[in-house]
Motif scaffolding. Structure first.
Motif, short mmCIF file in Angstrom:
data_model
loop_
_atom_site.label_atom_id
_atom_site.label_comp_id
_atom_site.label_asym_id
_atom_site.label_seq_id
_atom_site.Cartn_x
_atom_site.Cartn_y
_atom_site.Cartn_z
N TRP A 166 50.01 78.14 37.50
CA TRP A 166 48.89 78.69 36.75
C TRP A 166 47.83 77.60 36.58
CZ3 TRP A 166 47.96 75.80 32.46
CH2 TRP A 166 49.04 75.17 31.82
N ALA A 167 46.59 78.01 36.36
CA ALA A 167 45.49 77.08 36.09
C ALA A 167 44.69 77.61 34.91
CB ALA A 167 44.59 76.96 37.32
N ARG A 168 44.35 76.71 34.01
CA ARG A 168 43.55 77.11 32.84
C ARG A 168 42.36 76.17 32.73
NH1 ARG A 168 47.37 77.52 28.57
NH2 ARG A 168 47.12 75.32 28.10
N VAL A 169 41.15 76.75 32.74
CA VAL A 169 39.94 75.93 32.64
C VAL A 169 39.74 75.54 31.18
CG1 VAL A 169 37.44 75.86 33.06
CG2 VAL A 169 38.95 77.15 34.61
N GLU A 170 39.65 74.23 30.96
CA GLU A 170 39.39 73.70 29.61
C GLU A 170 38.22 72.73 29.73
OE1 GLU A 170 42.93 72.03 27.90
OE2 GLU A 170 43.77 74.02 27.49
N GLY A 171 37.02 73.24 29.51
CA GLY A 171 35.83 72.40 29.68
C GLY A 171 35.70 71.99 31.13
N LYS A 172 35.71 70.66 31.37
CA LYS A 172 35.52 70.17 32.74
C LYS A 172 36.84 69.89 33.43
CE LYS A 172 30.92 68.41 32.22
NZ LYS A 172 30.02 67.27 32.04
N ARG A 173 37.94 70.24 32.74
CA ARG A 173 39.24 69.99 33.34
C ARG A 173 39.95 71.31 33.62
NH1 ARG A 173 42.74 65.98 29.96
NH2 ARG A 173 43.35 67.96 28.99
N VAL A 174 40.85 71.26 34.56
CA VAL A 174 41.70 72.42 34.84
C VAL A 174 43.14 71.99 34.62
CG1 VAL A 174 42.44 74.08 36.59
CG2 VAL A 174 40.05 73.33 36.50
N LEU A 175 43.77 72.60 33.63
CA LEU A 175 45.17 72.31 33.35
C LEU A 175 46.05 73.13 34.28
CD1 LEU A 175 45.40 70.32 31.02
CD2 LEU A 175 46.32 72.15 29.59
N VAL A 176 47.15 72.52 34.75
CA VAL A 176 48.01 73.20 35.73
C VAL A 176 49.48 73.12 35.30
CG1 VAL A 176 48.76 73.22 38.15
CG2 VAL A 176 46.41 72.56 37.59
N GLY A 177 50.17 74.22 35.48
CA GLY A 177 51.62 74.25 35.24
C GLY A 177 52.24 75.30 36.13
N VAL A 178 53.51 75.63 35.86
CA VAL A 178 54.15 76.72 36.60
C VAL A 178 54.32 77.93 35.69
CG1 VAL A 178 55.33 75.18 38.22
CG2 VAL A 178 56.54 75.98 36.17
N THR A 179 54.42 79.09 36.32
CA THR A 179 54.43 80.34 35.55
C THR A 179 55.82 80.64 34.99
OG1 THR A 179 55.05 81.71 37.44
CG2 THR A 179 52.69 81.29 37.12
N ASP A 180 55.85 81.59 34.08
CA ASP A 180 57.11 82.05 33.51
C ASP A 180 58.02 82.60 34.61
OD1 ASP A 180 58.90 82.64 31.44
OD2 ASP A 180 58.15 84.69 31.29
#
Lengths: 373, 132
Positions: free
Chosen positions: B18-32
């Motif tokens: 998954w990717a989540r836009v937080e301002g100028k950064r994109v946070l990344v992890g794995v999905t459920d």
């Protein structure tokens, strides 16, 4: 690949939410909830495994004992009824056809419990080396097998057994009713913990599974092949296809205590005696990683930057909290304390040869101090 | 098998990141879905900050007891932060895959790469299709 077979418990596994995977030609549960939780259940309480995929090849008749004695590396004539021994089926070159347990049912009756992946190969091998008087019958598909493993196993089984199951000592077995159905209750297992293997008719395995889970309640968890693998690895028990294969001798796998070379007369004995005199070309070692990482089967093993062997099994050890593995190395690198490297994704990760079993076995009462095999 | 928790405000990779836009950064992890499929996560290997990653290329590795899987970058750019807690607590990926189980933050070179990607509904369908 031909279609996967299922054990009679397939629907029970599905309804418990198991993740099913192919193993040895069968569709088997690898985990129900969590491999780590199921592993801990077996070490601390009890776990119940469906191992009905395993095979049982029976021998009955005047030539049964001498035939099995010629097929396996362990002594059979001296094995008394009610006792079990671990042994190997070897080919003429001394390679391992399969690793088996030998059950002496009566003077003229025995059976071998064999690996699921090898049933067809073993049957062909055995039939080609058995006279008609050995009465060979493959009863794999008509036999169900559950492994009840862990320190609470005896207390759970006592609730259902008609006989003195707790009194069955290690590497012995007795026939008695369990939950009202005839069972062969064997004090054996593949986890390094105390426990039983319960052989029943295939049609009785579903009710026995249910009765055991009911009797065990919170104490007993269904456990899958994932936990079975981490448990057997901690106990440094070999898995056919990983530590053992047709081109590997039991001497290389350090199973010489199950190979009675002085007895001789079994298939592969001459080749093994020759190999024993020559000395091994490689040896199986247990190693632990000194840095983070997980060794997996087929990763290269190195020493001082040079590849020296391969990992055969590896996993994070839930009991120890560090990564462990088994693999083959040249004899000069097999001593405890030898520094090795496991090549994980092109990076050398430090490891050391350690004593095996990795986790000291906590097993049931021994008959004597010696009867391991 | 249980349902999957698939938050609406995320962008999803076909490879289960998954990717989540937080301002100028994109946070990344794995999905459920990924963490359920993997089972107990026991090791996560992540790049150092400053590493360049390419959309669709592996940036790290996640290991469960039984399996090893690559992690794929949802967007190209520079790794600007890494979740160091996962070294000692990889189980956070199982416990909280969209929170404490986050893996890296990327400063994307071209944020438009994130347009037109799978949303939670499309990804839910993608998960459904892979069920046996």
């Amino acid at each position: 690949m031909s279609e996967l077979q299922r054990t009679p418990l397939y629907e029970q596994h599905r309804s418990l939410g198991a993740r099913m995977v192919p193993f040895g030609g069968f569709e088997m549960p690898v985990q129900y909830t969590s491999i780590l939780d199921e592993h801990a259940a077996v070490r601390e309480r009890a776990g119940l495994f469906d191992v009905s995929h395993m095979g049982q090849i029976h021998f009955a008749g005047p030539a049964a004992v001498e035939t099995v004695e010629r097929l396996v590396t362990c002594p059979v004539a001296s094995l008394r009824p009610g006792r079990v021994r671990y042994g190997l089926l070897c080919n003429e070159a001394g390679g391992v056809v399969d690793d088996v347990t030998v059950y002496r049912l009566a003077e003229d009756r025995l059976f071998l419990c064999v690996n699921a992946s090898n049933i067809a190969k073993d049957r062909a091998w055995i039939e080609s080396h058995s006279p008609a008087e050995a009465g060979v019958v493959d009863r794999s598909s008509e036999t169900g097998l559950l492994a009840l493993q862990g320190p609470e196993s005896a207390a759970i089984l006592a609730k259902l057994a008609d006989g003195d199951a707790a009194g069955v000592r290690r590497f012995r077995f007795a026939e008695m009713a369990v939950g009202g159905r005839p069972a062969l209750v064997s004090r054996t297992g593949y986890t390094g913990s105390d426990g039983y293997e319960l052989y029943v008719a295939a049609e009785d395995v579903v009710p026995l599974w249910g009765a055991l889970l009911d009797a065990g309640g919170e104490t007993l968890s269904p456990a899958g092949l994932g936990a079975r693998d981490t448990l057997r690895l901690e106990a440094a028990l070999p898995l056919y296809g990983h530590e053992l294969d047709d081109d590997t001798t039991p001497l290389e796998a350090r199973l010489e205590r199950f190979v009675k070379l002085e007895r001789g007369g079994f298939l592969g004995a001459e080749a093994l005696a020759r190999r024993a005199a020559e000395g091994p070309r490689r040896l199986l070692v247990g190693f632990a990683l000194d840095e983070r990482g997980i060794a997996r089967a087929d990763y290269p093993l190195a020493a001082e930057g040079r590849e020296v062997g391969r990992v055969t099994s590896g996993a994070p050890s839930p009991s120890l909290g560090r990564s462990i593995g088994l693999g083959y190395v040249p004899p000069a690198l097999a001593d405890v304390g030898t520094r090795l490297e496991v090549i994980i994704r092109n990076r050398a990760v430090a490891a050391s040869v350690v004593e095996t079993p990795f986790v000291p076995p906590a097993r049931g009462p021994s008959a004597t101090r010696v009867q391991e095999g | 098998m249980a349902e999957y928790d698939l938050p609406d405000n995320l962008i999803y990779n076909e490879t289960d990141e998954w990717a989540r836009v937080e301002g100028k950064r994109v946070l990344v992890g794995v999905t459920d879905y990924a963490q359920q499929q993997l089972g107990d996560v026991v090791f996560v290997e992540l790049p150092d900050p400053g590493t360049s990653v390419e959309k669709g290329d592996p940036f790290g590795v996640i290991e469960s007891v039984k399996a090893v899987s690559d992690l794929y970058a949802p967007v190209s750019g520079e790794v600007v932060d890494v979740n160091r807690d996962l070294a000692d607590h990889p189980e956070q990926v199982n416990e909280d895959c969209y929170g404490d189980g986050w893996m890296i933050a990327i400063a994307p070179g071209d944020a438009s790469e994130l347009e037109g990607r799978m949303d939670s509904a499309a990804y839910a369908k993608h998960c459904e299709e892979r069920k046996e």
